[in-house]
Scaffold this active site. Sequence first.
Site, mmCIF file in Angstrom:
data_model
loop_
_atom_site.group_PDB
_atom_site.id
_atom_site.type_symbol
_atom_site.label_atom_id
_atom_site.label_comp_id
_atom_site.label_asym_id
_atom_site.label_seq_id
_atom_site.Cartn_x
_atom_site.Cartn_y
_atom_site.Cartn_z
ATOM 1 N N HIS A 97 -6.013 3.304 -3.880
ATOM 2 C CA HIS A 97 -5.967 3.460 -2.423
ATOM 3 C C HIS A 97 -6.166 4.929 -2.032
ATOM 4 C CE1 HIS A 97 -5.063 2.063 1.570
ATOM 5 N NE2 HIS A 97 -3.873 2.685 1.680
ATOM 6 N N ASP A 134 0.827 -1.211 0.000
ATOM 7 C CA ASP A 134 0.000 0.000 0.000
ATOM 8 C C ASP A 134 0.862 1.263 0.000
ATOM 9 O OD1 ASP A 134 -2.046 -1.789 0.270
ATOM 10 O OD2 ASP A 134 -2.888 -0.918 2.113
ATOM 11 N N ASP A 135 0.178 2.355 -0.343
ATOM 12 C CA ASP A 135 0.651 3.733 -0.166
ATOM 13 C C ASP A 135 1.736 4.179 -1.164
ATOM 14 O OD1 ASP A 135 -1.029 3.458 1.958
ATOM 15 O OD2 ASP A 135 0.485 3.783 3.534
ATOM 16 N N HIS A 193 3.905 -2.198 3.080
ATOM 17 C CA HIS A 193 3.960 -0.869 2.487
ATOM 18 C C HIS A 193 5.304 -0.733 1.795
ATOM 19 C CE1 HIS A 193 0.989 -0.540 5.770
ATOM 20 N NE2 HIS A 193 0.388 0.370 4.979
ATOM 21 N N HIS A 211 -4.516 9.956 0.514
ATOM 22 C CA HIS A 211 -4.382 9.099 1.674
ATOM 23 C C HIS A 211 -4.506 9.915 2.961
ATOM 24 C CE1 HIS A 211 -2.801 5.823 4.230
ATOM 25 N NE2 HIS A 211 -3.099 5.025 3.196
HETATM 26 ZN ZN ZN Z 1 -2.592 2.860 3.337
#
Ligand code: ZN
Length: 590
Positions: free
Chosen positions: A443, A394-395, A551, A447
């Site tokens: 995502h 993620d991210d 991540h 964020h």
């Molecule tokens: Zn995230």
Amino acid sequence: MADERNKRTEYNWSWSGDDAGSYRAKYTRGFDPDYVKHTAERREEQEENTQKKREQAAQRQRRQRPSARRARLSAEQEVRSEDRPQRETEKTDRSRPVERPTVKSAQTRRTDSGKEKSAQTRRADSGKGKSAQTRRADSEEERTAGTRRTDRGVQKRKPQTGSRSRRRNTGAQQAGARNRKSTAYRRQMLRRRYTILGIAAAAGIFFILLLLNTYSLTITLSGDNPLYLEIGETYQDPGATAIYRGSILHFGDKEVPVVSEHEINNRVCGTYEVTYHAEHKDQEATVKRTVIIPDRTAPVITLDESVNVVRKGDEWQDSFTATDDQDGDITANVEILGEVNMRRDGKYELTYRVQDSAGNEAEASRTVIVSSVAINRPELARQGDKNVIYLTFDDGPGMYTERLLEILDSHNVKATFFVTDTNPGSRDLIGEEYRRGHTIGVHTSSHNYDLIYESSEAFWNDLDQEIEIIKEQTGAETSFMRYPGGSSNDLITMNDELRRELVAGMRARGLKYYDWTIDSYDSNDEYTSDDVYWALVDQTTVAEPKMVLCHDLKRTSVDAIDNYLSWAIENHYVFLPITEETPEVHHVDM
Ligand code: ZN
């Protein structure tokens, strides 16, 4: 009649000196074969006719009065003896006037007799009781005198006078008639002869033609030969015609029925024959049509995916098959382009080519990975299997993403990236991830929890921006989503209205959302890479399903991931990216 005779008679004149100043004219009559040939006959005939006429006249006279009879007889005698010669003379006179003082023409005499004088009187007039005989004698004298005159140098044609000449002329006419009659007869006979000959010749020719004429039976195919048929297409016979035909004469020609037979299997490509047969009398004929069902289907090369990766130093055996719908197994014919070097880590491109007997070509290719580390075998598992691990990051993308991609490649692992735009300078790595076979999910862009969960409108505005960035980078739409903080985060679960609207928005965009079951705890700054590694290993053995949260912005995760992959692969886990077939993983069913 006279004209015709003149035509036949040609006079040829010549002069010869007799003595000084005196010339004798001579003439010769042109040779007339017909004339000479029948002279005797004509004379006889003439005499017979004359005799007959005399007898007839005598009979008539006997029936009439003696005086009148005598008068007529006398007149007739005169006419008979003088009429014709005189006419002849007149003709001669017209062409050549000659002084003939003593000869009175019959015309003249007739004019004389025109004065109603009887024959008796006329005889007295002319003299002195001269009989016809006497006058004939006179004529003879005249002729002599004529000759004499000619001797004296006067050009004189010898006159043809007298009954002799007349008889000759009459005979010529009759002979001419007879000649014509006999000529016509000869022609008629000739025509008959020719007709008979013609009929005989025609019959002969016909008989010869009949002997030469031979009969043959010929079959003519309708439609194409060879005939092409597509596989599966029903064969419809275009038919054929058989003719029993004479080589020369055609009255016996006849069309004969044709029988055809074939064994065409329209499901099997190949060349077939259709046989046509016909019989008539002593003749029979057979003709074949070629039916071709061409093979237009290319063979299929099937590669065994289990040999796509190989541990460095191991034995590598290529594995594939090639089959063709018509030729069957043609694996032996496959040509391979490229090589695999087992002593060196790397990706080796191999191309497989094969051709069936009909010339249809097939091609396939694969990349063989030779690696000194444990290699993931995605082909050994299916979506949802218990041994499948879904590795998610993620991210990102961020500063460790590139290194992560190299590690994933070295283990032949495909992961899933739920991307943001927190590092706009790394956007292009979204495309790079996609091109290396990883799955891209959304995502949100920022964020930023405070912004995106303020309202559903704010959330979808932010998410749609990132969806657009993904589309720009990959050229494809994404249908996977992960909520920042997961679907179980308080901001969502505490706001029912927002949750309902988020669900409505997901459905409108056709998105699926995935939470996780294995947490790497890499967001905890106190965790080392070893901690991360053991956290992953420990949970992997128990979690079901195995959805790993990492991540790629965290160095600890990236550092730990290489060892984790080796451990998992060695323990027969298989890593797969999220696809449409991947069951959703929810913390909270929204
Ligand atoms: Zn995230």
